[in-house]
Design a protein around this motif. Structure first.
Motif, PDB file in Angstrom:
ATOM      1  N   UNK A 448       0.809  -1.216   0.000  1.00 21.35           N
ATOM      2  CA  UNK A 448       0.000   0.000   0.000  1.00 21.35           C
ATOM      3  C   UNK A 448       0.843   1.267   0.000  1.00 21.35           C
ATOM      4  N   UNK A 449       2.161   1.127  -0.049  1.00 16.12           N
ATOM      5  CA  UNK A 449       3.039   2.295  -0.001  1.00 16.12           C
ATOM      6  C   UNK A 449       3.719   2.611  -1.326  1.00 16.12           C
ATOM      7  N   UNK A 450       3.600   1.718  -2.302  1.00 18.88           N
ATOM      8  CA  UNK A 450       4.263   1.945  -3.597  1.00 18.88           C
ATOM      9  C   UNK A 450       3.257   1.793  -4.718  1.00 18.88           C
ATOM     10  N   UNK A 451       2.986   2.880  -5.429  1.00 17.20           N
ATOM     11  CA  UNK A 451       2.187   2.797  -6.649  1.00 17.20           C
ATOM     12  C   UNK A 451       3.112   2.493  -7.819  1.00 17.20           C
ATOM     13  N   UNK A 452       2.691   1.592  -8.677  1.00 15.52           N
ATOM     14  CA  UNK A 452       3.477   1.280  -9.868  1.00 15.52           C
ATOM     15  C   UNK A 452       2.598   1.372 -11.107  1.00 15.52           C
ATOM     16  N   UNK A 453       3.249   1.508 -12.256  1.00 15.40           N
ATOM     17  CA  UNK A 453       2.529   1.756 -13.496  1.00 15.40           C
ATOM     18  C   UNK A 453       1.809   0.511 -14.018  1.00 15.40           C
ATOM     19  N   UNK A 454       0.731   0.764 -14.754  1.00 15.02           N
ATOM     20  CA  UNK A 454       0.163  -0.258 -15.627  1.00 15.02           C
ATOM     21  C   UNK A 454      -0.061   0.383 -16.987  1.00 15.02           C
ATOM     22  N   UNK A 455      -0.314  -0.435 -17.992  1.00 14.18           N
ATOM     23  CA  UNK A 455      -0.230   0.014 -19.377  1.00 14.18           C
ATOM     24  C   UNK A 455      -1.511  -0.310 -20.149  1.00 14.18           C
ATOM     25  N   UNK A 456      -1.669   0.359 -21.273  1.00 17.42           N
ATOM     26  CA  UNK A 456      -2.687  -0.077 -22.215  1.00 17.42           C
ATOM     27  C   UNK A 456      -2.343  -1.493 -22.664  1.00 17.42           C
ATOM     28  N   UNK A 457      -3.335  -2.349 -22.859  1.00 20.02           N
ATOM     29  CA  UNK A 457      -3.027  -3.734 -23.212  1.00 20.02           C
ATOM     30  C   UNK A 457      -2.103  -3.842 -24.424  1.00 20.02           C
ATOM     31  N   UNK A 458      -1.086  -4.692 -24.286  1.00 20.17           N
ATOM     32  CA  UNK A 458      -0.148  -5.015 -25.366  1.00 20.17           C
ATOM     33  C   UNK A 458       0.583  -3.766 -25.869  1.00 20.17           C
ATOM     34  N   UNK A 459       0.916  -2.886 -24.951  1.00 16.12           N
ATOM     35  CA  UNK A 459       1.546  -1.629 -25.312  1.00 16.12           C
ATOM     36  C   UNK A 459       2.458  -1.166 -24.179  1.00 16.12           C
ATOM     37  N   UNK A 460       3.429  -0.328 -24.513  1.00 21.09           N
ATOM     38  CA  UNK A 460       4.249   0.323 -23.492  1.00 21.09           C
ATOM     39  C   UNK A 460       3.630   1.625 -23.007  1.00 21.09           C
ATOM     40  N   UNK A 461       2.539   2.077 -23.603  1.00 20.43           N
ATOM     41  CA  UNK A 461       1.880   3.319 -23.206  1.00 20.43           C
ATOM     42  C   UNK A 461       1.319   3.183 -21.797  1.00 20.43           C
ATOM     43  N   UNK A 462       1.650   4.140 -20.936  1.00 19.31           N
ATOM     44  CA  UNK A 462       1.232   4.077 -19.541  1.00 19.31           C
ATOM     45  C   UNK A 462      -0.223   4.514 -19.423  1.00 19.31           C
ATOM     46  N   UNK A 463      -1.009   3.683 -18.751  1.00 22.63           N
ATOM     47  CA  UNK A 463      -2.437   3.970 -18.582  1.00 22.63           C
ATOM     48  C   UNK A 463      -2.754   4.524 -17.203  1.00 22.63           C
ATOM     49  N   UNK A 464      -1.914   4.212 -16.203  1.00 24.54           N
ATOM     50  CA  UNK A 464      -2.198   4.692 -14.853  1.00 24.54           C
ATOM     51  C   UNK A 464      -1.240   4.117 -13.838  1.00 24.54           C
ATOM     52  N   UNK A 465      -1.555   4.382 -12.559  1.00 22.37           N
ATOM     53  CA  UNK A 465      -0.782   3.883 -11.418  1.00 22.37           C
ATOM     54  C   UNK A 465      -1.734   3.201 -10.460  1.00 22.37           C
ATOM     55  N   UNK A 466      -1.209   2.301  -9.644  1.00 20.51           N
ATOM     56  CA  UNK A 466      -2.020   1.710  -8.575  1.00 20.51           C
ATOM     57  C   UNK A 466      -1.115   1.116  -7.515  1.00 20.51           C
ATOM     58  N   UNK A 467      -1.623   1.090  -6.292  1.00 19.68           N
ATOM     59  CA  UNK A 467      -1.007   0.298  -5.240  1.00 19.68           C
ATOM     60  C   UNK A 467      -1.500  -1.138  -5.370  1.00 19.68           C
ATOM     61  N   UNK A 468      -0.904  -2.030  -4.600  1.00 17.87           N
ATOM     62  CA  UNK A 468      -1.330  -3.431  -4.621  1.00 17.87           C
ATOM     63  C   UNK A 468      -2.250  -3.671  -3.433  1.00 17.87           C
ATOM     64  N   UNK A 469      -3.543  -3.792  -3.716  1.00 17.03           N
ATOM     65  CA  UNK A 469      -4.539  -4.037  -2.684  1.00 17.03           C
ATOM     66  C   UNK A 469      -4.529  -5.490  -2.224  1.00 17.03           C
ATOM     67  N   UNK A 470      -3.942  -6.368  -3.014  1.00 20.92           N
ATOM     68  CA  UNK A 470      -4.029  -7.802  -2.752  1.00 20.92           C
ATOM     69  C   UNK A 470      -5.297  -8.365  -3.343  1.00 20.92           C
TER      70      UNK A 470
END
Length: 638
Positions: A448-470
């Motif tokens: 819950x202390x580190x947000x990391x990037x996620x991407x548009x599917x099958x792309x390097x384009x960054x879509x957003x950030x999120x923490x890991x909720x589990x």
């Protein structure tokens, strides 16, 4: 054009079969798209630096060993002039000109996320008839080297036996002056002037100096003994063999060993950050890693320019940090049919970037049919594990088998065997674990202390950030085997998690609010039709399962030469518990990324073949091998 290189050649010759070049670098300086460089029998002590790139899959530049011949590239030099100093300790004094601007005996193992253990280590190494020595910090320690029988694994905090106790008494120490480097070594009674003694002097064996050297094939070579530096995801990541931020390499049928840090690199280059946390000390490495991803995207990181490599059928062993390493540069690649072992077992230094395979941002990377054993950690997929498939691999005798960290999926782990006592660290969300056999400790943890990037599917384009909720994980058709000494085997650590997106949304919105309300409700998990034996514990809400806590399957993996066999026993009711074939259609889409489980080309993924690539029936046994049955099983799996 076909060029030839041989130990009886000359760099002033024409480079054909009748008049070959002497050095591979001579050929590498002129080979152009469509050319092949054939390397004949012998040891080549050079750093091969390809100058030109191939232009497409059909217009590659190929470097390969001559058929039936053993061509070896070494980052070391053979040192013959040793003087006996005291007892078993000998000395060689070398001019610093031997090393050029890269003296491994003056350069420390250093960089982001390195945790030094005991004393500082250097990038140099000494080899007696191929055996790597241990570095000590002063001359006195050479005279009476300590034989280590066990050591603390700094990640698991467990005491583990030293991989090769006899090896620990072979030690070296270096003194670097303005003009010379003196290397002292305890040869334990061997005469270094009669034996083969080598010291590593070069950073790499095969690695272009410039980025963008695309479509290179490296085939059938042996490479060893390079002074590769520590390779974290926030730094330049050179390897003993590597692609240096390019596209479309094929690395196949090679034997690669004794890299000081990393063997094969498909990783980051320096312009997007180079150990800034260590050098500047003003921000954590986490922050610089976030910035590196954005910097890479601004600089053209995309499928058209970077990645899509194939690493297959290689044998990789005896390396200090990684067998394969990469951050961002390995996107859209395939890593398969490699045998990786004895990685980071010397434990001369320790850090958070160590594994048989250690990848960051493994977007759409397909990792399958690898045999990974006797490693500090088998496979570590860290940050942006999205579209990644980890399939049909065999993990055993590792300190840990698999670690998926701060990622949001969708990623698939299917038809693997995780046979070590510590099988899985799951500090991510959005995974699908299907038809695996898991025989070790499992850790599930939020971040819950580190947000990391996620991407548009099958792309390097960054879509957003999120923490890991589990949570947001799927477990179907797995076999879990516990033991009295193990904790967390099974899926019981998902206690109190919701079981559908509808239930999750309803619970989140029982109270007004925004971000804080999502932190209070456990994400949905999709868990059904798993088998639990020998104390393994199921998820409390799993509806259809086979649970026999007292049944002992007597599971083991047996090595016979190059073959590996699975041995286990299964209860009488096992045959009456077949599982369905899972696919995009049966796996709930990932919540945070809002994406489906798919193949890299966006088509439907269907998990209808087993560990041995045999077709599954619509209803077939749970676990990774379709021929598993009640009673005794003995199956060749490698």
């Amino acid at each position: 054009m076909e060029y030839h290189v041989a130990k009886n050649g000359s760099d002033q010759s024409q480079g054909n079969e009748q008049a070959p070049f002497l050095t591979i670098n001579k050929a590498a300086a002129i080979a152009a798209a469509g050319d092949t460089v054939i390397i004949h029998e012998g040891v080549y002590r050079e750093w091969v630096k390809p100058k030109y790139k191939g232009l497409s899959n059909k217009r590659r530049i190929t470097y390969e060993a001559a058929e039936g011949e053993n061509a070896v590239i070494k980052g070391s030099e053979h040192i013959k002039d040793w003087t006996q100093v005291q007892g078993n300790v000998w000395k060689a004094t070398l001019p610093n000109a031997l090393f050029g601007d890269y003296n491994p005996y003056a350069l420390e193992v250093s960089g982001d996320w390195l945790v030094t253990v005991e004393e500082t280590k250097h990038l140099g190494d000494v080899y007696l008839n191929g055996m790597s020595f241990y570095e000590v910090s002063c001359f006195e320690q050479l005279l009476h080297p300590e034989v280590k029988t066990e050591i603390l694994d700094h990640w698991t905090r467990q005491i583990v036996p030293v991989h090769n106790q006899e090896q620990t008494k072979y030690v070296w120490f270096a003194e670097v002056n303005t003009d010379t480097t003196s290397i002292y070594a305890n040869f334990q009674g061997a005469d270094p002037n009669r034996e083969l003694v080598e010291i590593n002097v070069r950073k790499s064996c095969f690695y272009p100096q410039e980025t963008g050297i695309d479509y290179i094939t490296v085939r059938g070579l042996e490479m060893a003994q390079a002074a590769t530096p520590w390779a974290p995801p926030t730094a330049n990541q050179p390897g003993l063999l590597g692609v240096n931020w390019s596209k479309g390499w094929i690395i196949e049928n090679n034997i690669i060993h004794d890299a000081k840090c990393s063997a094969i690199s498909i990783g980051k280059e320096a312009t997007t950050g180079n150990n800034y946390s260590t050098v500047r000390k003003d921000k954590p490495g986490y922050q610089y890693q976030l910035e590196a991803v954005f910097s890479a995207e601004r600089n053209g990181w995309c499928k058209e320019k970077i990645g899509s490599h194939i690493i297959r059928n290689n044998t990789i062993y005896d390396c200090g940090q990684n067998g394969i390493v990469g951050h961002m540069g390995g996107v859209f690649s395939e890593i398969h049919h490699n045998h990786i072992y004895n990685i980071a077992l010397k434990r001369e230094f320790y850090g958070h970037e160590i594994a048989g395979i250690k990848l960051h941002a493994a977007i759409d990377v397909q990792i399958y049919h690898n045999r990974i054993h006797d490693c500090s950690l088998g496979l570590w997929s860290d940050w942006q594990t999205q579209g990644t498939r980890i399939s049909k691999n065999i993990f055993y005798r590792n300190n840990r088998d698999l670690f998926v960290e701060v990622s949001h999926g969708p990623y698939i782990v299917d038809n693997n065997i995780l046979a070590s006592e510590y099988a899985l660290d799951n500090v991510s969300q959005g995974g699908a674990y299907i038809n695996n056999l898991i025989c070790g400790k499992m850790i599930h943890r939020k971040e819950l202390n580190r947000s990391t990037q996620y991407h548009l599917p099958h792309s390097t384009k960054i879509a957003g950030f999120a923490i890991v909720y589990g949570g947001d994980d799927r477990f179907y058709n797995n076999i879990f085997i516990g033991a009295d000494s193990l904790e967390g085997v099974g899926t019981s650590h998902y206690k109190n998690y919701t079981t559908s997106l509808e239930e999750y949304i309803e619970n989140v919105h029982q109270k007004p609010g925004d971000v804080e309300t999502f932190n209070l409700v456990e994400q949905p998990v999709y868990i059904n039709h798993n088998a639990y034996f020998a104390g393994a514990e199921p998820f409390e809400k799993e509806k259809d399962m086979l649970s026999a806590k007292s049944f002992q399957p007597n599971f083991s993996l047996i090595e016979k030469g190059e073959n590996v066999y699975l041995s286990c026993e299964l209860p009488d009711n096992f045959d009456g518990f077949p599982g369905e074939v899972h696919s995009t259609a049966t796996l709930a889409r990932v919540r945070i990324v809002d994406a489906e489980f798919e193949n890299p080309d966006g088509s439907e993924v269907i998990l209808d073949t087993d560990l041995l690539d045999r077709q599954r029936a619509e209803k077939s046994p749970v676990g990774p091998v379709r021929e598993l049955k009640k009673g005794k099983n003995y199956i060749k799996i490698w």
